[in-house]
Design a protein around this motif. Sequence first.
Motif, PDB file in Angstrom:
ATOM      1  N   VAL A 158       0.754  -1.158   0.159  1.00  0.00           N
ATOM      2  CA  VAL A 158      -0.023  -0.152   0.328  1.00  0.00           C
ATOM      3  C   VAL A 158       0.911   1.163   0.101  1.00  0.00           C
ATOM      4  O   VAL A 158       1.652   1.333   1.072  1.00  0.00           O
ATOM      5  CB  VAL A 158      -0.926   0.049   1.311  1.00  0.00           C
ATOM      6  N   GLY A 159       0.892   2.101  -0.905  1.00  0.00           N
ATOM      7  CA  GLY A 159       1.626   3.211  -1.161  1.00  0.00           C
ATOM      8  C   GLY A 159       3.185   2.472  -1.293  1.00  0.00           C
ATOM      9  O   GLY A 159       3.702   1.744  -2.035  1.00  0.00           O
ATOM     10  N   SER A 160       4.145   3.208  -0.310  1.00  0.00           N
ATOM     11  CA  SER A 160       5.429   2.680  -0.269  1.00  0.00           C
ATOM     12  C   SER A 160       5.712   1.735   0.505  1.00  0.00           C
ATOM     13  O   SER A 160       6.735   1.241   1.048  1.00  0.00           O
ATOM     14  CB  SER A 160       6.242   3.906  -0.001  1.00  0.00           C
ATOM     15  N   LEU A 161       4.534   1.214   1.354  1.00  0.00           N
ATOM     16  CA  LEU A 161       4.813   0.243   2.470  1.00  0.00           C
ATOM     17  C   LEU A 161       4.639  -1.187   1.798  1.00  0.00           C
ATOM     18  O   LEU A 161       3.654  -1.647   1.060  1.00  0.00           O
ATOM     19  CB  LEU A 161       3.791   0.260   3.548  1.00  0.00           C
ATOM     20  N   ARG A 162       5.658  -2.071   1.966  1.00  0.00           N
ATOM     21  CA  ARG A 162       5.341  -3.546   1.688  1.00  0.00           C
ATOM     22  C   ARG A 162       5.493  -4.462   2.901  1.00  0.00           C
ATOM     23  O   ARG A 162       6.425  -4.279   3.551  1.00  0.00           O
ATOM     24  CB  ARG A 162       6.722  -3.817   0.756  1.00  0.00           C
ATOM     25  N   VAL A 163       4.771  -5.485   2.811  1.00  0.00           N
ATOM     26  CA  VAL A 163       4.750  -6.220   4.250  1.00  0.00           C
ATOM     27  C   VAL A 163       4.595  -7.909   3.759  1.00  0.00           C
ATOM     28  O   VAL A 163       3.819  -8.266   2.954  1.00  0.00           O
ATOM     29  CB  VAL A 163       3.540  -6.083   5.093  1.00  0.00           C
ATOM     30  N   PHE A 164       5.631  -8.746   4.350  1.00  0.00           N
ATOM     31  CA  PHE A 164       5.523 -10.128   4.022  1.00  0.00           C
ATOM     32  C   PHE A 164       5.136 -10.701   5.591  1.00  0.00           C
ATOM     33  O   PHE A 164       5.076  -9.882   6.377  1.00  0.00           O
ATOM     34  CB  PHE A 164       6.935 -10.615   3.819  1.00  0.00           C
ATOM     35  N   PHE A 165       4.719 -11.769   5.375  1.00  0.00           N
ATOM     36  CA  PHE A 165       4.133 -12.644   6.333  1.00  0.00           C
ATOM     37  C   PHE A 165       4.578 -13.857   6.941  1.00  0.00           C
ATOM     38  O   PHE A 165       4.812 -14.701   6.085  1.00  0.00           O
ATOM     39  CB  PHE A 165       2.515 -12.971   6.077  1.00  0.00           C
ATOM     40  N   LEU A 166       5.029 -14.108   8.181  1.00  0.00           N
ATOM     41  CA  LEU A 166       5.810 -15.249   8.573  1.00  0.00           C
ATOM     42  C   LEU A 166       4.853 -16.267   8.808  1.00  0.00           C
ATOM     43  O   LEU A 166       4.835 -17.571   8.514  1.00  0.00           O
ATOM     44  CB  LEU A 166       6.427 -14.971   9.960  1.00  0.00           C
ATOM     45  N   SER A 167       3.510 -15.930   9.324  1.00  0.00           N
ATOM     46  CA  SER A 167       2.402 -16.707   9.050  1.00  0.00           C
ATOM     47  C   SER A 167       1.083 -16.133   8.835  1.00  0.00           C
ATOM     48  O   SER A 167       1.106 -14.946   8.886  1.00  0.00           O
ATOM     49  CB  SER A 167       2.195 -17.305  10.631  1.00  0.00           C
ATOM     50  N   ARG A 168       0.122 -16.945   8.322  1.00  0.00           N
ATOM     51  CA  ARG A 168      -1.093 -16.325   7.829  1.00  0.00           C
ATOM     52  C   ARG A 168      -2.305 -16.946   8.585  1.00  0.00           C
ATOM     53  O   ARG A 168      -2.672 -16.477   9.752  1.00  0.00           O
ATOM     54  CB  ARG A 168      -1.323 -16.406   6.293  1.00  0.00           C
ATOM     55  N   HIS A 169      -2.922 -17.859   8.169  1.00  0.00           N
ATOM     56  CA  HIS A 169      -4.171 -18.318   8.661  1.00  0.00           C
ATOM     57  C   HIS A 169      -3.941 -19.490   9.521  1.00  0.00           C
ATOM     58  O   HIS A 169      -4.477 -20.789   9.398  1.00  0.00           O
ATOM     59  CB  HIS A 169      -5.176 -18.835   7.607  1.00  0.00           C
ATOM     60  N   ASP A 268      -2.553 -10.635  11.638  1.00  0.00           N
ATOM     61  CA  ASP A 268      -3.348  -9.279  11.869  1.00  0.00           C
ATOM     62  C   ASP A 268      -2.254  -8.148  12.160  1.00  0.00           C
ATOM     63  O   ASP A 268      -2.677  -7.175  11.885  1.00  0.00           O
ATOM     64  CB  ASP A 268      -4.175  -9.346  12.975  1.00  0.00           C
ATOM     65  N   GLN A 269      -0.898  -8.624  12.539  1.00  0.00           N
ATOM     66  CA  GLN A 269       0.137  -7.561  12.935  1.00  0.00           C
ATOM     67  C   GLN A 269       0.122  -6.760  11.422  1.00  0.00           C
ATOM     68  O   GLN A 269       0.376  -5.499  11.333  1.00  0.00           O
ATOM     69  CB  GLN A 269       1.447  -8.120  13.201  1.00  0.00           C
ATOM     70  N   GLY A 270       0.342  -7.517  10.351  1.00  0.00           N
ATOM     71  CA  GLY A 270       0.732  -6.719   9.054  1.00  0.00           C
ATOM     72  C   GLY A 270      -0.516  -6.145   8.497  1.00  0.00           C
ATOM     73  O   GLY A 270      -0.682  -5.069   7.821  1.00  0.00           O
ATOM     74  N   HIS A 271      -1.748  -7.132   8.513  1.00  0.00           N
ATOM     75  CA  HIS A 271      -3.061  -6.454   8.036  1.00  0.00           C
ATOM     76  C   HIS A 271      -3.675  -5.191   8.704  1.00  0.00           C
ATOM     77  O   HIS A 271      -4.053  -4.626   7.914  1.00  0.00           O
ATOM     78  CB  HIS A 271      -4.023  -7.578   8.082  1.00  0.00           C
ATOM     79  N   ILE A 272      -3.391  -5.013   9.756  1.00  0.00           N
ATOM     80  CA  ILE A 272      -4.017  -3.864  10.534  1.00  0.00           C
ATOM     81  C   ILE A 272      -3.103  -2.789  10.203  1.00  0.00           C
ATOM     82  O   ILE A 272      -3.470  -1.618   9.983  1.00  0.00           O
ATOM     83  CB  ILE A 272      -3.834  -3.966  12.093  1.00  0.00           C
ATOM     84  N   ALA A 273      -1.405  -2.814   9.837  1.00  0.00           N
ATOM     85  CA  ALA A 273      -0.651  -1.957   9.617  1.00  0.00           C
ATOM     86  C   ALA A 273      -1.247  -1.261   7.999  1.00  0.00           C
ATOM     87  O   ALA A 273      -1.384  -0.086   8.061  1.00  0.00           O
ATOM     88  CB  ALA A 273       0.788  -2.046   9.692  1.00  0.00           C
ATOM     89  N   THR A 274      -1.369  -2.340   7.295  1.00  0.00           N
ATOM     90  CA  THR A 274      -1.513  -1.795   5.983  1.00  0.00           C
ATOM     91  C   THR A 274      -3.098  -1.138   5.665  1.00  0.00           C
ATOM     92  O   THR A 274      -3.298  -0.243   5.180  1.00  0.00           O
ATOM     93  CB  THR A 274      -1.217  -3.076   4.940  1.00  0.00           C
ATOM     94  N   LYS A 275      -4.017  -1.908   6.453  1.00  0.00           N
ATOM     95  CA  LYS A 275      -5.533  -1.540   5.872  1.00  0.00           C
ATOM     96  C   LYS A 275      -5.793  -0.155   6.859  1.00  0.00           C
ATOM     97  O   LYS A 275      -6.585   0.251   6.589  1.00  0.00           O
ATOM     98  CB  LYS A 275      -6.096  -2.754   6.433  1.00  0.00           C
TER      99      LYS A 275
END
Length: 332
Positions: A158-169, A268-275
């Motif tokens: 989102v914009g200039s922010l890129r986020v990878f995820f160590l775990s998802r669901h 959620d750590q990364g989802h909350i930040a981006t969303k």
Amino acid sequence: MNKPIIGVPIGDPAGIGPEITVKALKEKSIYEECCPVVIGSRDAITKALTVCGLKSELDVVQSFESMNPSPDKIYLISEETVDTCKIEYGKVQALGGEAAFNYIKKSIDLALDGKIDAVVTTPINKESLKMAGVDYIGHTEIFAGLTNTNDPLTMFEVGSLRVFFLSRHVSLRKACDMITKERVLDYIIRSSKALNMLGIKDGTIAVAGLNPHCGEHGLFGDEERHIEAAVEAAVRMGYKVVGPIGADSVFYLAYKGRYDAVLSLYHDQGHIATKTLDFERTIAITIGLPFLRTSVDHGTAFDIAGTGKASHISMTEAILTASKYSQSYRHR
């Protein structure tokens, strides 16, 4: 054609996928960057145009080389294996799941054949897939299975922010248990390679901390010791990575340009930040497939399907993001 050809399977016809597709394809900015090709049924696209109050010429693709894209024309790869006239808006149904799966499969075949340069996916419904007898739970699993790709990476942008995820669901409890030196190191390496595949050379990755203030040297938890060991090992191997960095600041710092990407430790750590930064413009990118895939980051919205109310901002961003990376993307 110099511009990349972007394939857009329309998702579950019972949801908003067709609507956000036809709306997005009215945006002039898309045609400055790429040539979009819709994959789905003529009936579903025609209905979407009607409910959205839009007019576009439908042109069934005969030759990719002869396309002349414009906001007044929709190029269509017609996939009519399911009678979409029988599909009702806003309902979980087997026909919707079957149609969505067939459109995705067609897009994968086209990408593997080199006919299209990237795929942008629209929402599907997991229950409808199950009712249709599809053995995959979601988009990423379908793409991985049909391309024989082992555990592709998900990156949000989102914009200039890129986020990878160590775990998802997985549960939060299980996500904490998955924070081991070996796993964190593996994802640092894979995320670094993923940035390179997108054309971002020598990118720096910041690994988020898990506990408040990164545990304060064990006062609030000791998971960070695994992260520190992984980061140290990655640095010795030549990777540009720092961390752990407190999760209350690392995403902001990356957004401001200090880091090229963040490795989030759980869903959620990364989802909350981006969303929170921009919900509608948060785009999911699947990396590791033989071709690039981007996606909107929302669902089928059955409650408003067929009303023409759905926002197409995320769809437009997903197409533009695919256009931005598709020609620099290199499968390893």
